[in-house]
Enzyme design. Structure first.
Site, mmCIF file in Angstrom:
data_model
loop_
_atom_site.group_PDB
_atom_site.id
_atom_site.type_symbol
_atom_site.label_atom_id
_atom_site.label_comp_id
_atom_site.label_asym_id
_atom_site.label_seq_id
_atom_site.Cartn_x
_atom_site.Cartn_y
_atom_site.Cartn_z
ATOM 1 N N SER A 233 0.843 -1.188 0.000
ATOM 2 C CA SER A 233 0.000 0.000 0.000
ATOM 3 C C SER A 233 0.887 1.251 0.000
ATOM 4 O O SER A 233 1.669 1.446 -0.921
ATOM 5 C CB SER A 233 -0.944 -0.059 1.206
ATOM 6 O OG SER A 233 -1.990 0.865 1.084
ATOM 7 N N ASP A 459 -8.872 -4.778 -5.740
ATOM 8 C CA ASP A 459 -8.360 -4.000 -4.608
ATOM 9 C C ASP A 459 -9.254 -2.785 -4.396
ATOM 10 O O ASP A 459 -9.450 -1.973 -5.312
ATOM 11 C CB ASP A 459 -6.926 -3.557 -4.899
ATOM 12 C CG ASP A 459 -6.225 -2.962 -3.682
ATOM 13 O OD1 ASP A 459 -6.854 -2.180 -2.952
ATOM 14 O OD2 ASP A 459 -5.042 -3.276 -3.483
ATOM 15 N N HIS A 486 -7.101 -6.185 -0.353
ATOM 16 C CA HIS A 486 -6.042 -5.173 -0.402
ATOM 17 C C HIS A 486 -4.769 -5.762 0.178
ATOM 18 O O HIS A 486 -4.667 -5.986 1.381
ATOM 19 C CB HIS A 486 -6.466 -3.934 0.395
ATOM 20 C CG HIS A 486 -5.425 -2.864 0.449
ATOM 21 N ND1 HIS A 486 -4.857 -2.330 -0.683
ATOM 22 C CD2 HIS A 486 -4.847 -2.216 1.501
ATOM 23 C CE1 HIS A 486 -3.970 -1.393 -0.334
ATOM 24 N NE2 HIS A 486 -3.945 -1.322 0.985
#
Length: 519
Positions: A233, A459, A486
């Protein structure tokens, strides 16, 4: 990267739930002495970490339990300049965890779980558990760093108390919320954070460019000639910025759940919230297959049905646990559960409670996402996220903020409260320093070794298109993972992803073009 930072109840998910034919042989990894330190930084690059047990490095009982489950873990402090332009000035002491390899280590694998503001120590411990029987823990010392301002690093960003967080009064962003601020409000927030965190210079020193320099100091102190990095991320931004600044020091870099380096603040946030709308609709389609579905039995009308259930909370919160659940917190609970398909049943159960006048499950989803423990202790994730974004993101005028909020609700209509809102001021408008990241970033990097991007097609917050674009920008190989969720690599739950990640990180072998895995 988390697009919602409405309060300390809405924080980064636990690393334990986080959510690594042509082969290309790259440069081998060694534990040779680090390269010559940049000018004036010798004392930092040449320091040694005094490793010790990790009990005192936990901020919550949840972290204590996870650290204890990784008994080989050892922790210590890394000293770095608070301001790299003044290396003889103030310093920060960053918390580091190392979980030694089960076999003969070929080097360190430095992990960043995202955020910004995610605790690296927790990520290292949880990854060691998720990969307890995989080649990664056999071959690497797993290393987690709480970045500057985060977790147990000193100084840490601190804006509000745990009691204030439990009261739901910790507000640090207007975007994706119903918050309406005045200029006095945003000034007061910055002043409060500066006072509690150690001064304005601390707030000015938490940007990603400085954090990337800290990673290079860590690399050298660990004794790694080249960096092996796993970023998830926001960690993909940190990794990309490191690659931009230190391409010669990269051995391998796996970036999971990628942020598009070409997208500015507004475009990226709209895209992220659009991803949550898509995931909401996928959850609604799942809901109608269940015996009882509070969203009705036509997924095409699920958003309208959800509005009928949740919008009354804007005026009248409902009791929840030992507190109450507001409209923004209800939306936050839903978003927290949209990060992973496994949490959809909990979201559905939480929505079903609202007509009964209770908000327990949605508030608990916020707590779980935030790693708030049973004793009421919170991590500083949201405060750190706010501060780091203030040093990274583009600043918006109040008019631009109002326009962005409207665009977010248009992209994610399930979040729309159905009321007229103004005052979407930028919480960073009185920050003591200008942003330092710049857009686009990490483009046209010369001589970067081959890297690997992993991107999930469903995602909800870092859309698959961003993974494709980051791979193109860095010249990376791309592993597409078909499914919902995610990030995937640190969890260690997917054998296909595990094998490809290990082949790359250990043997420096990239997957063939067009490779994919299924969740």
């Amino acid at each position: 990267m988390e697009p919602h930072a409405r309060n300390r109840r809405l924080v980064k998910k636990a690393a334990g739930a986080l959510t690594l034919g042509s082969a290309v042989l790259l440069t081998a990894c060694t534990s040779a002495p680090a390269s010559t330190p940049p000018g004036g930084l010798d004392r930092f690059y040449e320091q040694r970490i005094a490793w010790e047990p990790c009990e005192d490095y936990a901020t919550t009982s949840i972290e204590t339990a996870v650290f204890a489950a990784a008994p080989a873990a050892e922790c210590g402090r890394l000293m770095v300049p608070l301001n790299y332009r003044e290396p003889a000035g103030k310093t920060a002491r960053l918390a580091v965890m190392r979980v030694p390899a089960r076999g003969e280590a070929i080097g360190s694998l430095v992990i960043n779980p995202g955020g910004p503001g995610g605790p690296g120590l927790f990520a290292a411990a949880a990854t060691s558990l998720g990969h307890a029987k995989t080649p990664l823990t056999e071959s690497f010392d797993l290393v987690g760093l709480d970045p500057r301002g985060v977790g147990k690093s000193e100084p840490a960003i601190d804006c509000f108390s745990d009691a204030e967080a439990d009261e739901g009064n910790v507000l640090l962003s207007t975007q994706g919320t119903t918050v309406q601020w005045t200029e006095a409000d945003t000034r007061a927030i910055v002043d409060r954070c500066a006072e509690r965190s150690g001064g304005a210079d601390v707030l000015a020193g938490v940007g990603t460019r400085d954090a990337a320099r800290d990673v290079d100091v860590l690399r050298a102190v660990l004794g790694d000639e080249k960096l092996t990095f796993l970023g998830q991320s926001y960690g993909t931004r940190l990794g990309a910025v490191y690659a931009e600044q230190f391409p010669q020091n990269v051995r391998a870099m796996l970036l999971d759940g990628a942020i598009d380096p070409h997208q500015g603040t507004s475009e990226r946030r709209i895209g992220a919230f659009a991803g949550f709308q898509r995931s909401f609709e996928e959850m609604a389609a799942f809901c109608v297959t269940q015996a009882v579905c509070p969203l009705g039995h036509d997924p095409d009308h699920a958003t309208e049905t959800f509005h009928q259930i949740v919008r009354p909370l804007y005026e009248t919160p409902v009791p929840a646990l030992n507190s109450e659940l507001s409209y923004d917190e209800a939306i936050g609970g839903v978003i927290s559960g949209l990060y992973t398909e496994a949490a959809w049943p909990r979201v559905i159960a939480g929505i079903a409670q609202l007509p009964q006048g209770r908000g327990d499950e949605l508030l608990q989803l916020n707590y779980d996402f935030a790693l708030r423990d049973a004793e009421g202790r919170w991590t500083n994730f949201t405060e750190a996220l706010y501060a780091i974004n203030c040093m990274d993101e583009e600043r918006l005028s109040e008019t631009e903020g109002d326009e962005l909020r409207a665009a977010i609700f248009a992209a994610a209509p399930f979040m729309d409260p159905g009321v007229t809102l103004t005052g979407a001021r930028d919480g960073c408008e009185h920050w003591p320093a200008e942003p330092t990241l710049g857009y686009p970033y990490a483009t046209d990097i010369a001589d970067l070794p081959a890297t690997l991007v992993v991107s999930i097609t469903g995602d909800p917050t870092t859309p698959h298109a961003g993974g494709i674009n980051l791979a193109k920008t860095l010249g990376s190989a791309l592993l597409t993972v078909e499914g919902e969720g995610h990030t995937i690599v640190t969890a260690g739950t997917n054998s296909c992803v595990n094998a490809i990640a290990a082949d790359y990180l250990i043997h420096l072998e990239l997957p063939p073009a067009g490779s994919s895995c299924q969740l």
